[in-house]
Design a protein around this motif. Structure first.
Motif, mmCIF file in Angstrom:
data_model
loop_
_atom_site.group_PDB
_atom_site.id
_atom_site.type_symbol
_atom_site.label_atom_id
_atom_site.label_comp_id
_atom_site.label_asym_id
_atom_site.label_seq_id
_atom_site.Cartn_x
_atom_site.Cartn_y
_atom_site.Cartn_z
ATOM 1 N N PHE A 229 0.829 -1.219 0.000
ATOM 2 C CA PHE A 229 0.000 0.000 0.000
ATOM 3 C C PHE A 229 0.861 1.266 0.000
ATOM 4 C CE2 PHE A 229 -2.809 -3.235 1.805
ATOM 5 C CZ PHE A 229 -3.931 -3.061 1.032
ATOM 6 N N GLY A 230 2.068 1.193 0.505
ATOM 7 C CA GLY A 230 2.924 2.361 0.563
ATOM 8 C C GLY A 230 4.163 2.069 1.397
ATOM 9 N N PHE A 231 4.752 3.149 1.924
ATOM 10 C CA PHE A 231 5.946 2.965 2.764
ATOM 11 C C PHE A 231 5.904 3.956 3.910
ATOM 12 C CE2 PHE A 231 7.075 6.047 -0.488
ATOM 13 C CZ PHE A 231 7.712 7.056 0.225
ATOM 14 N N ILE A 232 6.711 3.643 4.938
ATOM 15 C CA ILE A 232 6.810 4.494 6.114
ATOM 16 C C ILE A 232 8.154 5.221 6.050
ATOM 17 C CG2 ILE A 232 6.793 4.594 8.625
ATOM 18 C CD1 ILE A 232 4.155 3.673 7.338
ATOM 19 N N CYS A 233 8.103 6.576 6.232
ATOM 20 C CA CYS A 233 9.298 7.412 6.209
ATOM 21 C C CYS A 233 9.612 7.848 7.631
ATOM 22 C CB CYS A 233 9.061 8.626 5.310
ATOM 23 S SG CYS A 233 10.477 9.766 5.223
ATOM 24 N N LEU B 168 1.358 4.567 -2.317
ATOM 25 C CA LEU B 168 2.060 4.319 -3.573
ATOM 26 C C LEU B 168 1.671 5.330 -4.645
ATOM 27 C CD1 LEU B 168 2.091 0.416 -3.959
ATOM 28 C CD2 LEU B 168 3.980 1.933 -3.343
ATOM 29 N N ASP B 169 0.452 5.838 -4.620
ATOM 30 C CA ASP B 169 0.048 6.805 -5.639
ATOM 31 C C ASP B 169 0.734 8.155 -5.454
ATOM 32 O OD1 ASP B 169 -1.254 7.614 -3.369
ATOM 33 O OD2 ASP B 169 -3.290 7.431 -4.188
ATOM 34 N N GLN B 170 1.441 8.358 -4.323
ATOM 35 C CA GLN B 170 2.196 9.582 -4.105
ATOM 36 C C GLN B 170 3.651 9.479 -4.610
ATOM 37 O OE1 GLN B 170 1.019 9.841 0.292
ATOM 38 N NE2 GLN B 170 1.120 12.019 -0.314
ATOM 39 N N VAL B 171 4.038 8.320 -5.042
ATOM 40 C CA VAL B 171 5.399 8.102 -5.550
ATOM 41 C C VAL B 171 5.418 8.459 -7.027
ATOM 42 C CG1 VAL B 171 7.230 6.431 -5.944
ATOM 43 C CG2 VAL B 171 5.826 6.298 -3.859
ATOM 44 N N THR C 14 8.496 12.208 -4.327
ATOM 45 C CA THR C 14 7.072 12.117 -3.944
ATOM 46 C C THR C 14 6.395 13.474 -4.135
ATOM 47 O OG1 THR C 14 7.567 12.670 -1.640
ATOM 48 C CG2 THR C 14 7.607 10.327 -2.267
ATOM 49 N N HIS C 15 5.130 13.448 -4.082
ATOM 50 C CA HIS C 15 4.375 14.690 -4.106
ATOM 51 C C HIS C 15 3.253 14.592 -3.053
ATOM 52 C CE1 HIS C 15 2.001 12.005 -6.722
ATOM 53 N NE2 HIS C 15 0.928 12.710 -6.276
ATOM 54 N N GLY C 16 2.800 15.725 -2.625
ATOM 55 C CA GLY C 16 1.738 15.756 -1.609
ATOM 56 C C GLY C 16 2.293 15.570 -0.213
ATOM 57 N N GLN C 17 1.444 15.810 0.742
ATOM 58 C CA GLN C 17 1.794 15.711 2.157
ATOM 59 C C GLN C 17 1.524 14.309 2.664
ATOM 60 O OE1 GLN C 17 3.305 18.020 3.991
ATOM 61 N NE2 GLN C 17 3.384 19.366 2.180
ATOM 62 N N PRO C 18 2.463 13.720 3.437
ATOM 63 C CA PRO C 18 2.265 12.384 3.979
ATOM 64 C C PRO C 18 1.304 12.420 5.171
ATOM 65 C CG PRO C 18 4.352 13.245 4.742
ATOM 66 C CD PRO C 18 3.790 14.280 3.805
ATOM 67 N N ASP C 19 0.842 11.266 5.531
ATOM 68 C CA ASP C 19 -0.014 11.135 6.713
ATOM 69 C C ASP C 19 0.850 10.785 7.922
ATOM 70 O OD1 ASP C 19 -2.253 11.570 5.124
ATOM 71 O OD2 ASP C 19 -2.529 9.402 4.731
ATOM 72 N N ALA C 20 0.454 11.327 9.051
ATOM 73 C CA ALA C 20 1.181 11.001 10.283
ATOM 74 C C ALA C 20 0.892 9.560 10.665
ATOM 75 C CB ALA C 20 0.782 11.938 11.391
ATOM 76 N N ASP D 121 4.257 -4.391 -8.324
ATOM 77 C CA ASP D 121 3.911 -3.361 -9.288
ATOM 78 C C ASP D 121 3.822 -2.021 -8.567
ATOM 79 O OD1 ASP D 121 2.927 -1.760 -11.275
ATOM 80 O OD2 ASP D 121 1.213 -3.043 -11.801
ATOM 81 N N LEU D 122 4.557 -1.030 -9.078
ATOM 82 C CA LEU D 122 4.601 0.262 -8.394
ATOM 83 C C LEU D 122 3.260 0.987 -8.453
ATOM 84 C CD1 LEU D 122 6.405 2.302 -6.917
ATOM 85 C CD2 LEU D 122 7.055 3.238 -9.158
ATOM 86 N N LYS D 123 2.465 0.729 -9.454
ATOM 87 C CA LYS D 123 1.183 1.437 -9.576
ATOM 88 C C LYS D 123 0.066 0.759 -8.776
ATOM 89 C CE LYS D 123 2.148 3.475 -14.110
ATOM 90 N NZ LYS D 123 1.699 3.600 -15.508
ATOM 91 N N THR D 124 -0.011 -0.525 -8.852
ATOM 92 C CA THR D 124 -1.096 -1.239 -8.183
ATOM 93 C C THR D 124 -0.690 -1.814 -6.836
ATOM 94 O OG1 THR D 124 -0.534 -3.329 -9.277
ATOM 95 C CG2 THR D 124 -2.071 -1.856 -10.412
ATOM 96 N N GLY D 125 0.598 -2.032 -6.621
ATOM 97 C CA GLY D 125 1.070 -2.608 -5.376
ATOM 98 C C GLY D 125 0.971 -4.105 -5.300
#
Length: 355
Positions: A43-47, A61-64, A74-80, A114-118
């Protein structure tokens, strides 16, 4: 359908630098992927950022926008995100792979998604339990996983024997390298054998040629030595013949060599006519004259033989009228005239001394 460029690896994200595409501001580094193992999706990654990485933020993943060798844009603001919830995220990375026959097959170390679908396309595992550096890396399709637990996943025994190789490890490379080296060594050995045979053949031919030349040269040396020996023998024979001839000529010589007779000449005055012509005497005039059995000699610094008045074959003694030997001795001061016969007067009957 996902293209080959959309397929990325889990390891390509871990510890990558995260940048905001608009401001290029550093947002932190990737700590872990946000996965859901039951559906085999990412679904994504943790920074993580801040002091000791205590602040956590989640990116979908859609922010990558892109992932490269040095960072993730990346673009956009991450979630806490809560740190405790992050630690509770599940993942099949580092879980063991077992077969339903009770055999340990290997250990999962990575995955492709897959980077787009995960969607996870393949799990990657090593058969020796290492990190994939030494052993071969195999592909494990999610559809082959029968069940999963907190530390292990289960696959069928037939599937475990037929997993495809994703990347060959060092062992396989070493094996292939050894095989290649063996082939090259065999090739070099064959070439060396051929070269050795060629050199051996050339050496045999050269040896034959050298033996023939040496044989010819030896015969020539023998002929030259024979000719020189024959010539030397002829020379020695000639020299021996010459010596023999000289020896024969020497044997023909008389037993006594002829003696040269030098008669004393009168230097100061002519000889006295009163002297007897049948014999001669020597006078001392800085010359030494030998004395015979019947004569007297004087010194003239030269030895002059005196001829005998008698033939060599005669054994007769000189006549009795000869003066005695003591009368013929030279005086101490000056020589006197010596007459052969003192009874016969000389032409010069004066008292003038003879010089």
């Amino acid at each position: 359908m996902a293209t080959q460029s959309d397929i990325v690896r889990h390891s390509d994200f871990i510890n990558q630098l995260v940048l905001d595409r608009t401001t290029l501001e550093e947002l932190g580094r990737v700590e872990v992927l946000w996965m859901y193992p039951k559906t085999h999706r990412v679904f994504g990654f943790i920074c993580k950022s801040g002091f000791l990485g205590t602040r956590k933020s989640a990116f979908k993943l859609d922010q990558v926008d892109a992932i490269g060798a040095n960072g993730v844009l990346t673009h956009g603001q991450p979630d806490a995100a809560d740190a405790e919830k992050v630690h509770q995220l599940e993942s099949l990375i580092n879980r063991e792979v077992w077969s339903d026959a009770g055999n340990r097959v290997g250990k999962i170390i990575d995955c492709l998604f897959d980077l787009k679908t995960g969607a996870i396309a393949q799990y990657l595992f090593v058969s020796n339990g290492w990190t994939g550096i030494a052993g071969d890396i195999y592909q494990l399709p999610p559809s082959q996983i029968i069940s999963l637990g907190q530390k292990r996943v289960l696959v069928s025994e037939p599937a475990a024997r037929g997993f495809a190789v994703y990347r060959e490890g060092i062992q396989q490379k070493l094996k292939e390298g050894y095989s290649e080296a063996t082939r090259e060594l065999r090739s070099l050995t064959d070439q060396a054998k051929e070269r050795a045979q060629l050199l051996s053949q050339q050496a045999r031919e050269r040896a034959k040629l050298f033996n023939a030349q040496f044989k010819e040269k030896g015969q020539e040396w023998v002929e030259q030595a024979r000719e020189k020996t024959q010539t030397l023998a002829e020379q020695m024979k000639e020299q021996a013949e010459h010596v023999r001839e000289q020896t024969q000529s020497w044997s023909d010589w008389p037993e006594e060599a002829p003696t040269l007779t030098v008669e004393a000449k009168e230097i100061a005055e002519p000889a006295s006519p009163d002297l007897n012509d049948d014999w001669e005497t020597g006078q001392t005039l800085n010359q030494e004259i030998p004395q015979d059995d019947w004569g007297t000699g004087w010194e003239l610094n030269q030895e002059i033989p005196v001829q005998s008045p008698f033939p060599p074959e005669s054994n007769d003694l000189p006549p009795n009228d000869l003066p005695p030997t003591d009368a013929l001795e030279a005086p101490e001061l000056a020589p006197e005239k010596i007459v052969a016969n003192p009874e016969e007067p000389t032409e010069a009957d004066d008292d003038e001394p003879w010089i």
